[in-house]
Design an enzyme around this catalytic site. Structure first.
Site, PDB file in Angstrom:
ATOM      1  N   LYS A 189       2.700  -0.016  -4.525  1.00 62.51           N
ATOM      2  CA  LYS A 189       2.290   1.249  -3.887  1.00 62.51           C
ATOM      3  C   LYS A 189       2.528   1.094  -2.391  1.00 62.51           C
ATOM      4  CE  LYS A 189      -0.454   3.657  -1.995  1.00 62.51           C
ATOM      5  NZ  LYS A 189      -0.088   4.257  -0.696  1.00 62.51           N
ATOM      6  N   GLY A 242      -3.328  -4.610   4.787  1.00 59.62           N
ATOM      7  CA  GLY A 242      -3.732  -3.380   5.463  1.00 59.62           C
ATOM      8  C   GLY A 242      -4.994  -3.604   6.262  1.00 59.62           C
ATOM      9  N   SER A 243      -5.760  -2.536   6.376  1.00 59.41           N
ATOM     10  CA  SER A 243      -6.908  -2.567   7.282  1.00 59.41           C
ATOM     11  C   SER A 243      -8.171  -3.091   6.593  1.00 59.41           C
ATOM     12  CB  SER A 243      -7.167  -1.161   7.817  1.00 59.41           C
ATOM     13  OG  SER A 243      -7.531  -0.320   6.739  1.00 59.41           O
ATOM     14  N   THR A 246     -10.168  -0.435   4.385  1.00 61.04           N
ATOM     15  CA  THR A 246      -9.511  -0.222   3.087  1.00 61.04           C
ATOM     16  C   THR A 246      -9.696  -1.436   2.193  1.00 61.04           C
ATOM     17  OG1 THR A 246      -7.938   1.267   4.121  1.00 61.04           O
ATOM     18  CG2 THR A 246      -7.309   0.387   1.994  1.00 61.04           C
ATOM     19  N   ALA A 247      -9.642  -2.625   2.772  1.00 63.32           N
ATOM     20  CA  ALA A 247      -9.845  -3.845   1.977  1.00 63.32           C
ATOM     21  C   ALA A 247     -11.238  -3.851   1.347  1.00 63.32           C
ATOM     22  CB  ALA A 247      -9.669  -5.077   2.854  1.00 63.32           C
ATOM     23  N   GLU A 264      -4.606  -9.497   2.980  1.00 63.09           N
ATOM     24  CA  GLU A 264      -4.055  -9.876   4.291  1.00 63.09           C
ATOM     25  C   GLU A 264      -4.382  -8.747   5.249  1.00 63.09           C
ATOM     26  OE1 GLU A 264       0.093 -10.873   4.102  1.00 63.09           O
ATOM     27  OE2 GLU A 264      -0.156 -11.621   2.080  1.00 63.09           O
ATOM     28  N   CYS A 297       0.190  -7.317  12.674  1.00 62.95           N
ATOM     29  CA  CYS A 297      -1.154  -7.868  12.467  1.00 62.95           C
ATOM     30  C   CYS A 297      -1.311  -9.217  13.157  1.00 62.95           C
ATOM     31  CB  CYS A 297      -1.478  -7.962  10.983  1.00 62.95           C
ATOM     32  SG  CYS A 297      -0.313  -8.989  10.074  1.00 62.95           S
ATOM     33  N   GLU A 394      -9.213  -4.472  16.599  1.00 62.09           N
ATOM     34  CA  GLU A 394      -7.748  -4.398  16.541  1.00 62.09           C
ATOM     35  C   GLU A 394      -7.267  -2.995  16.926  1.00 62.09           C
ATOM     36  OE1 GLU A 394      -5.872  -4.593  12.617  1.00 62.09           O
ATOM     37  OE2 GLU A 394      -4.496  -6.065  13.450  1.00 62.09           O
TER      38      GLU A 394
HETATM   39  P1  ADP Z   1      -3.946   1.918   8.006  1.00 54.86           P
HETATM   40  O1  ADP Z   1      -5.364   2.298   8.245  1.00 54.86           O
HETATM   41  O2  ADP Z   1      -3.440   0.928   8.983  1.00 54.86           O
HETATM   42  O3  ADP Z   1      -3.014   3.030   7.756  1.00 54.86           O
HETATM   43  P2  ADP Z   1      -4.602   1.160   5.307  1.00 54.86           P
HETATM   44  O4  ADP Z   1      -5.247  -0.151   5.103  1.00 54.86           O
HETATM   45  O5  ADP Z   1      -5.447   2.360   5.132  1.00 54.86           O
HETATM   46  O6  ADP Z   1      -3.905   1.050   6.715  1.00 54.86           O
HETATM   47  O7  ADP Z   1      -3.332   1.319   4.390  1.00 54.86           O
HETATM   48  C1  ADP Z   1      -2.573   0.280   3.859  1.00 54.86           C
HETATM   49  C2  ADP Z   1      -2.192   0.645   2.446  1.00 54.86           C
HETATM   50  O8  ADP Z   1      -3.382   0.816   1.691  1.00 54.86           O
HETATM   51  C3  ADP Z   1      -1.421   1.945   2.296  1.00 54.86           C
HETATM   52  O9  ADP Z   1      -0.451   1.764   1.279  1.00 54.86           O
HETATM   53  C4  ADP Z   1      -2.479   2.922   1.836  1.00 54.86           C
HETATM   54  O10 ADP Z   1      -1.988   3.997   1.093  1.00 54.86           O
HETATM   55  C5  ADP Z   1      -3.309   2.032   0.960  1.00 54.86           C
HETATM   56  N1  ADP Z   1      -4.668   2.509   0.707  1.00 54.86           N
HETATM   57  C6  ADP Z   1      -5.473   3.213   1.527  1.00 54.86           C
HETATM   58  N2  ADP Z   1      -6.650   3.454   0.930  1.00 54.86           N
HETATM   59  C7  ADP Z   1      -6.596   2.894  -0.307  1.00 54.86           C
HETATM   60  C8  ADP Z   1      -7.488   2.781  -1.416  1.00 54.86           C
HETATM   61  N3  ADP Z   1      -8.707   3.288  -1.373  1.00 54.86           N
HETATM   62  N4  ADP Z   1      -7.077   2.125  -2.517  1.00 54.86           N
HETATM   63  C9  ADP Z   1      -5.854   1.573  -2.566  1.00 54.86           C
HETATM   64  N5  ADP Z   1      -4.970   1.636  -1.562  1.00 54.86           N
HETATM   65  C10 ADP Z   1      -5.324   2.296  -0.443  1.00 54.86           C
END
Ligand code: ADP
Length: 497
Positions: A189, A242-243, A246-247, A264, A297, A394
């Protein structure tokens, strides 16, 4: 909605890739270019139905793929690498239009590295299961009884790989390659701000002969599709870059099935510049932190300089940084391209303006750049407090802070004093100091008198809020596999006699 868009002459299918077929969604989202904000096209906007279909395809394809010999899996990974190499120019052009990073680095650095990701893990796969490495006699209380341990790596199952926009294909393939090598099937994804090269990767994998369902690519917005992927009971691994927020969300979602996670995440890494350093090198290392418009990052965004050389360092830094050319990332001469999205630009500027309001001084930059589009001026802030937001959080933009330290102890204290622990960079001319300081730093990767050198064999990941787990070389296989130890009795099968 058209199923295909053309980006700089390259056709890209905008639908999902599930079970070896292109699948449309009822709704779409608009993908825009950070270069000039123009719409590149409408992309399939997946949800729970597409997530389920993709996991089902990955599950169906798993037994045959897991049973495929290592040599055959390695051959297919090399065939994908060949396909990437044939399409380096197309991939580079599409990626630059999609995420705004420099075309020259996509061409010469990133896309060749994408191919290398596949080659490396193909070759590494063939090193697993070698007797000198993983077969050993029992020691301890069992010593002398002659039992043998044999460690093997079993493919874990369908793996969900969720990737960000700052280095889309590079970071996607850094997960896809080991997952496939390990014998897992994949649902990838990509980020909604940079969805295109993942779709091209699906084409390349299919052309290389990867069986249907082994690699699936779904498109969509964060949790709209993400939750159904990360909470799915048939998913055996989740790897996410990612962030931190979200993690947390993903970890909570994965908790339902205790699905193993590799995370990561972000960083607020330091660059420690000691008075004994080669100052030209230290300045180069500092200016390098603006690469990819600061959307890295690993970037060492906190420059910590020994007091006695701070003025000289700052002077030389400014001289060098103001020479950076900002503009269209397709131009060879450009050093700094746009930031990914208007929302990201807002976020960056918010951090900077709050820092300035709190008393920081912008030695350079401190505002957007007036070159049209989403550009932020390379910024260096001084007079920042250790506990301030700009030092602790960050930014993910071309924004660095500079603080000074009196001695090694203070350098280490400042360096370690955030919630992150991704990386650290040292500039010093003293090998003993390097050894002392690295031993005390909390970081997944430390560079001494260099930056951003990453061997795929090395472990990569972060401590504290920068991540969970390590990937790279053996660590990737440990994560993507179920590691199994088999203990065999000394005398074959008739030990009771
Ligand atoms: P940023 O805030 O830097 O845009 P994110 O961590 O939100 O980074 O995004 C990194 C990835 O995680 C993207 O592919 C985003 O679509 C995906 N993402 C965001 N929210 C979710 C979620 N709840 N479950 C799974 N993937 C997600």
């Amino acid at each position: 909605m058209s199923d295909r868009i053309v980006v700089a002459g390259v056709g890209v299918d905008t639908r999902h890739w599930i079970g070896g077929e292109r699948v449309a969604s009822v709704t779409t989202f608009t993908d825009t270019s950070p270069i000039d904000g123009r719409a590149l096209g409408e992309i399939a906007r997946g949800g729970p139905a597409e997530a389920s279909a993709a996991v089902a395809a990955a599950k169906a394809a798993f037994p045959a793929w897991a049973a495929t010999s290592r040599t055959e899996r390695a051959r297919l990974l090399h065939a994908i690498a060949d396909g990437v190499e044939k399409r380096i120019e197309e991939l580079a052009v599409v990626e630059t239009n999609d995420n705004g990073a420099l075309l020259r680095s996509h061409r010469r650095g990133v896309m060749p590295r994408v191919a290398h990701n596949f080659r490396f893990f193909a070759d590494w796969l063939l090193k697993l299961d070698h007797e000198d490495f993983d077969t050993f006699p029992s020691g301890g209380s069992a010593a002398g009884r002659g039992h043998t341990n044999h460690v093997s790596w079993d493919p874990a199952g369908p793996s969900v790989l969720i990737t960000p926009w700052n280095a889309p294909l590079m970071l996607a393939t850094w997960k896809v390659a080991p997952a496939l090598a390990a014998g897992n099937t994949v649902v990838l994804k990509p980020a909604e701000w940079s969805p295109l090269t993942a779709s091209l990767l699906a084409d390349i994998a299919a052309e290389a002969g990867l069986p249907a369902g082994v690699l699936n690519v779904v498109q969509g917005y964060g949790s709209e599709i993400g939750d159904a992927l990360t909470s799915h009971p048939d998913v055996r691994r989740i790897s996410f870059t990612g962030s931190v927020p979200t993690a947390r969300h993903i970890a909570a979602s994965a908790a339902a099935n205790l699905t193993p996670l590799s995370l990561e995440l972000g960083g607020k890494s330091p660059l420690l510049v000691f008075a004994d350093a080669d100052l030209d090198l230290a300045v180069d290392l500092a200016v390098e932190q603006y690469d990819n418009a600061g959307q890295v990052c690993l970037a060492a965004t906190r420059i910590l300089v020994e007091e006695s050389i701070a003025d000289e360092f700052t002077r030389r830094f400014i001289d060098k940084a103001i020479q950076l050319t900002q503009g269209d990332p397709r131009d060879e001469a450009t050093d700094l391209g746009p930031n990914i999205h208007p929302r990201q630009l807002e976020k960056i500027d918010g951090f900077v303006q709050r820092a300035l309001a709190a008393g920081a001084r912008a030695v350079i930059g401190g505002q957007r750049t007036d070159v049209g589009g989403q550009y932020y001026a390379p910024t260096l802030l001084t007079d920042v407090a250790q506990d301030s937001e700009i030092v602790q959080e960050e930014v993910f933009g071309p924004v660095l802070t500079l603080q000074t330290f009196a001695d090694e102890d203070e350098a280490v204290r400042l360096a370690n004093d955030t919630r992150f622990g991704l990386a650290a960079t040292l500039a010093t001319g003293d090998p003993e100091r390097a050894e002392r300081v690295t031993a005390r730093l909390v970081a997944g990767t430390i560079w001494v008198n260099c930056f951003f050198v990453r061997d795929l064999q090395a472990p990569f990941g972060g401590s504290r809020l920068s991540g969970v787990g390590r990937e790279g070389g053996t660590w990737s296989f440990d994560f993507y596999c179920d590691v199994k130890n088999t203990v065999t009795a000394p005398n074959g099968w008739n030990n009771h006699g």
